[in-house]
Every structure is written in structure tokens, then in C-alpha cells.
Design a protein around this motif. Structure first.
Motif, mmCIF file in Angstrom:
data_model
loop_
_atom_site.group_PDB
_atom_site.id
_atom_site.type_symbol
_atom_site.label_atom_id
_atom_site.label_comp_id
_atom_site.label_asym_id
_atom_site.label_seq_id
_atom_site.Cartn_x
_atom_site.Cartn_y
_atom_site.Cartn_z
ATOM 1 N N PHE A 168 80.776 45.107 -31.446
ATOM 2 C CA PHE A 168 82.003 45.590 -30.808
ATOM 3 C C PHE A 168 82.439 46.945 -31.375
ATOM 4 O O PHE A 168 83.234 47.654 -30.754
ATOM 5 N N VAL A 169 81.890 47.299 -32.525
ATOM 6 C CA VAL A 169 82.252 48.573 -33.143
ATOM 7 C C VAL A 169 81.985 49.748 -32.187
ATOM 8 O O VAL A 169 82.739 50.722 -32.145
ATOM 9 N N MET A 170 80.944 49.631 -31.359
ATOM 10 C CA MET A 170 80.634 50.689 -30.391
ATOM 11 C C MET A 170 81.684 50.732 -29.284
ATOM 12 O O MET A 170 82.156 51.801 -28.908
ATOM 13 N N THR A 171 82.053 49.556 -28.772
ATOM 14 C CA THR A 171 83.100 49.504 -27.747
ATOM 15 C C THR A 171 84.381 50.113 -28.295
ATOM 16 O O THR A 171 85.024 50.940 -27.635
ATOM 17 N N ALA A 172 84.745 49.695 -29.520
ATOM 18 C CA ALA A 172 85.981 50.201 -30.129
ATOM 19 C C ALA A 172 85.932 51.716 -30.245
ATOM 20 O O ALA A 172 86.921 52.406 -29.980
ATOM 21 N N MET A 173 84.762 52.248 -30.606
ATOM 22 C CA MET A 173 84.664 53.694 -30.744
ATOM 23 C C MET A 173 84.844 54.408 -29.409
ATOM 24 O O MET A 173 85.545 55.409 -29.317
ATOM 25 N N PHE A 174 84.237 53.886 -28.367
ATOM 26 C CA PHE A 174 84.386 54.533 -27.062
ATOM 27 C C PHE A 174 85.829 54.419 -26.561
ATOM 28 O O PHE A 174 86.338 55.332 -25.911
ATOM 29 N N VAL A 175 86.490 53.315 -26.879
ATOM 30 C CA VAL A 175 87.895 53.181 -26.486
ATOM 31 C C VAL A 175 88.731 54.251 -27.191
ATOM 32 O O VAL A 175 89.567 54.918 -26.572
ATOM 33 N N VAL A 176 88.483 54.446 -28.487
ATOM 34 C CA VAL A 176 89.238 55.450 -29.239
ATOM 35 C C VAL A 176 88.972 56.854 -28.684
ATOM 36 O O VAL A 176 89.909 57.647 -28.494
ATOM 37 N N VAL B 54 83.237 53.087 -21.470
ATOM 38 C CA VAL B 54 84.024 51.906 -21.845
ATOM 39 C C VAL B 54 83.653 50.739 -20.935
ATOM 40 O O VAL B 54 83.397 49.621 -21.400
ATOM 41 N N CYS B 57 80.245 49.371 -21.853
ATOM 42 C CA CYS B 57 80.258 48.463 -23.009
ATOM 43 C C CYS B 57 80.712 47.064 -22.607
ATOM 44 O O CYS B 57 80.366 46.092 -23.253
ATOM 45 N N VAL B 79 92.867 47.837 -30.769
ATOM 46 C CA VAL B 79 92.384 49.209 -30.992
ATOM 47 C C VAL B 79 93.419 50.213 -30.472
ATOM 48 O O VAL B 79 93.792 51.156 -31.182
ATOM 49 N N HIS B 83 95.712 52.713 -32.686
ATOM 50 C CA HIS B 83 95.484 54.142 -32.515
ATOM 51 C C HIS B 83 96.762 54.864 -32.129
ATOM 52 O O HIS B 83 97.012 55.988 -32.574
ATOM 53 N N ILE B 93 89.110 51.707 -35.164
ATOM 54 C CA ILE B 93 87.814 51.106 -34.862
ATOM 55 C C ILE B 93 87.556 49.886 -35.747
ATOM 56 O O ILE B 93 87.169 48.818 -35.273
ATOM 57 N N THR B 97 87.344 45.953 -34.531
ATOM 58 C CA THR B 97 86.071 45.248 -34.729
ATOM 59 C C THR B 97 86.275 43.976 -35.542
ATOM 60 O O THR B 97 85.744 42.914 -35.203
ATOM 61 N N TYR B 100 87.819 41.417 -33.389
ATOM 62 C CA TYR B 100 86.847 40.841 -32.457
ATOM 63 C C TYR B 100 85.929 39.846 -33.153
ATOM 64 O O TYR B 100 85.658 38.758 -32.647
#
Lengths: 236, 108
Positions: A168-176, B54, B57, B79, B83, B93, B97, B100
Motif C-alpha cells: 500500500f506504500v505505493m498507493t499512499a505515495m501516489f495519493v500524496v 491512483v 493502484c 493519508v 497530509h 505515506i 501504510t 492499512y
């Protein structure tokens, strides 16, 4: 000496941006290496592919391609469909990669989703060399992916620790990154077009084949609304 | 597949990928000015792309079945909240994570 300092400074600025990628790429890279390992391939395969393709989703797909009958044309079409989104990254970076000299080739070569997103969205301070900053972001990400995939290929299925959900770290990054871009813009027409087109296409075409239709819809949407979007002046 | 066929298959993956990455730069050379329309696309695309990524993902989320994507949507909420509150990329992030992971390992 001065040049060394400039590179070092760019490296120090770039590194923190890549920390989430390190977590994500090591997790995904290990998973990919393990997947190849249990599919019967030597670690040389994930090692070579992580170095030369450097694109996660295709590399995962390639495992099943390598396991089925040899079909070069079908493979080529599949590769173009999965990777077509990179065309967009190139268009977005056309102006920004100008005057980067030889570094430009490596920047283009290593432009995966995550590298593009960071290099596009990062607020690079005035006194940091932009070319070297983007170079180090690319290099670090490339290294994370390569080392994770190779290690996964070597240690294979010996690894047992509960990392469920770490991807999920990738999803979180794209959301940010999406959010950062959102806050930078006065108007959000283009973001809405991207979200809506992708969502509708996902519903219509399903998870495996929605990317290309989404891209077509996005370009059509942006083209038809060009006057409106440009008049509003919301672009950064 | 023979080893030669495997090498060709991997070669196709590399070639196809590089084609999609290099093509815009090959078509629009850095010596000539880029056409207006392409420059517009270059500026307008990124927000749309980030939206697409997004969604990309989340493509595996089942809205109608399973846990209805609740862990995903809750964590994305975390998130966004983090933010908007602190605006620290790494914190947002990491927070999302961890949330989750806790949700899929312990709750759902």
C-alpha cells in the motif's frame, strides 16, 4: 571540487524523496524475485530484467509470458499496451529534460511511474542542480528495484515475515503526489478528467485492459476542453 | 521455451518499454521548439496522470464484494488527513501504510 559539492548536494536533496520508494520497491522487488524463483527461474532473470526493463507491472506479467508458448508478436503488443502510459510521462517531461546533456538518456531510460512522479512533482530548491537531482532519484529507485528483485530471486521462498499490506506504500505515495499537485493548482479540471476517465474505463473494460482506453479518453477530454482549461489559467 | 526464445521475449519487453519511454523525445527533438498543442498536453496531463495512477493502484479493489475496499478507502482517508494536517510527505505515506497493514492483518 565545486562540481563534487553540487552532486553531493543534489544527492542529499534527492534521497529523502526516495525513502517511500525504497520501502515499496524492496517489498515489490522481493515479491517479484520470489515469484520468479518459485516459478523455476534462476535469480539471473529478475536481476537482468530489473536492470533492463525497470518497470514493475510488466516484469510481473513477463513471468507468465516466459512460462507460456513463444509468441513474439503477442508479447510485443502486450508490452506496448501495458507501457503506453510512459508516452504521457515523456510528453510531460519534454521541456524539463531539455539541456540535460548525456544524463538525459538515463533519465528517459529509467522513467518508471514512481521516478516520473517524484521528478515531476518534487519541489527542488533553487540552489540544487535539477539535472543531478533527477539523476539521483532515478539511480536510487533503479538500485532499490534491482537489489530487491535480485535478493528475492536468491533467497526465494525462505523469507517468512508478515508484510501483508506493505504494498500500500505505493498507493499512499501516489495519493500524496496527486494531492500535492491538486493543492498547487487553482482549478482541478484536469485532475477530474483523469480520475473520471480512469474510473469509468475501469468499470467498463476491467482491471486488465482499462489503461489504454483511459489514456485515449484523457487525451480526448483534455483536447476538447483545451480552451476552457487554458482560459481558466489553472495550469502550473 | 528454449533459452533463445526466452532471451528474445525479454528483449521484446526491453525494446517495447524503451520505445514508449523514448518516443516523445525522438518525435519532438530538443533543438526545435515543441508544438503548442504538445506543450499544452505536457502541462495538462500530469494531474490527469496522477489521478489515473491512483485508480490504477486501486484496480484490484472489489467494491461490490469482499471487504468492499474499506481498508483501502479508510487508509487513503488517513493519508489525506495527515497530509492536509502536517503536509509531510513521508509522514502521510508511512501513516497510511501502517494503518492499512493493521487493517488487513488484524481487522479484515
Amino acid at each position: 571540487m565545486k562540481k563534487e559539492n553540487r552532486k553531493w548536494k543534489a544527492f542529499k536533496t534527492a534521497f529523502p524523496y526516495t525513502i517511500p520508494i525504497f520501502a515499496g520497491f524492496w517489498f515489490l522487488g522481493l515479491t517479484y524475485g520470489i515469484y520468479m524463483n518459485v516459478s523455476g527461474f534462476s535469480f539471473v532473470y529478475p536481476m537482468v530484467m530489473s536492470l533492463t526493463v525497470f518497470g514493475g507491472s510488466l516484469e510481473f506479467l513477463a513471468v507468465s509470458m516466459l512460462l507460456s508458448k513463444f509468441a513474439p508478436m503477442q508479447t510485443f503488443i502486450m508490452v506496448l499496451m501495458v507501457q503506453a502510459r510512459h508516452l504521457f510521462y515523456g510528453i510531460a517531461m519534454l521541456e524539463r529534460f531539455k539541456g540535460m546533456g548525456l544524463k538525459r538518456f538515463y533519465l528517459i531510460f529509467g522513467m518508471c511511474d514512481e521516478t516520473f512522479s517524484i521528478n515531476y512533482a518534487a519541489k527542488i530548491p533553487e540552489d540544487v542542480d535539477r539535472g543531478w537531482f533527477m539523476f539521483f532519484v532515478t539511480l536510487l529507485n533503479h538500485f532499490y528495484w534491482f537489489s530487491g528483485a535480485t535478493l528475492g530471486g536468491i533467497v526465494g521462498s525462505f523469507l517468512t515475515f508478515n508484510t501483508e499490506g506493505l504494498d500500500f506504500v505505493m498507493t499512499a505515495m501516489f495519493v500524496v503526489i496527486f494531492l500535492e499537485q491538486w493543492m498547487k493548482e487553482k482549478r482541478h479540471d484536469t485532475a477530474y478528467i483523469g480520475l473520471a476517465a480512469s474510473f469509468v474505463c475501469l468499470m467498463l473494460f476491467g482491471a486488465d485492459s482499462f489503461l489504454v482506453p483511459s489514456m485515449v479518453c484523457i487525451v480526448v477530454g483534455l483536447t476538447f476542453m483545451r480552451k476552457r482549461i487554458e482560459r481558466a489559467g489553472g495550469l502550473t | 521455451m528454449t533459452i533463445e526464445q526466452q532471451i528474445i521475449t525479454i528483449g521484446i519487453c526491453v525494446f517495447g518499454t524503451m520505445l514508449t519511454r523514448f518516443l516523445p523525445f525522438l518525435i519532438f527533438s530538443s533543438k526545435k521548439p515543441t508544438p503548442e498543442y504538445i506543450r499544452y498536453l505536457g502541462k495538462a496531463l500530469p494531474s490527469a496522470i496522477f489521478g489515473m495512477l491512483v485508480i490504477y493502484c486501486l484496480k484490484g479493489v472489489e467494491i461490490t464484494g469482499g471487504n468492499h475496499g474499506l481498508p483501502e478507502f479508510i487508509s487513503i482517508g488517513v493519508v489525506i488527513a495527515l497530509h492536509l494536517w502536517k503536509r509531510q510527505m513521508l509522514l502521510s505515506i508511512a501513516g497510511g501504510t501502517v494503518c492499512y497493514m493493521l487493517l488487513v492483518q488484524m481487522v479484515f
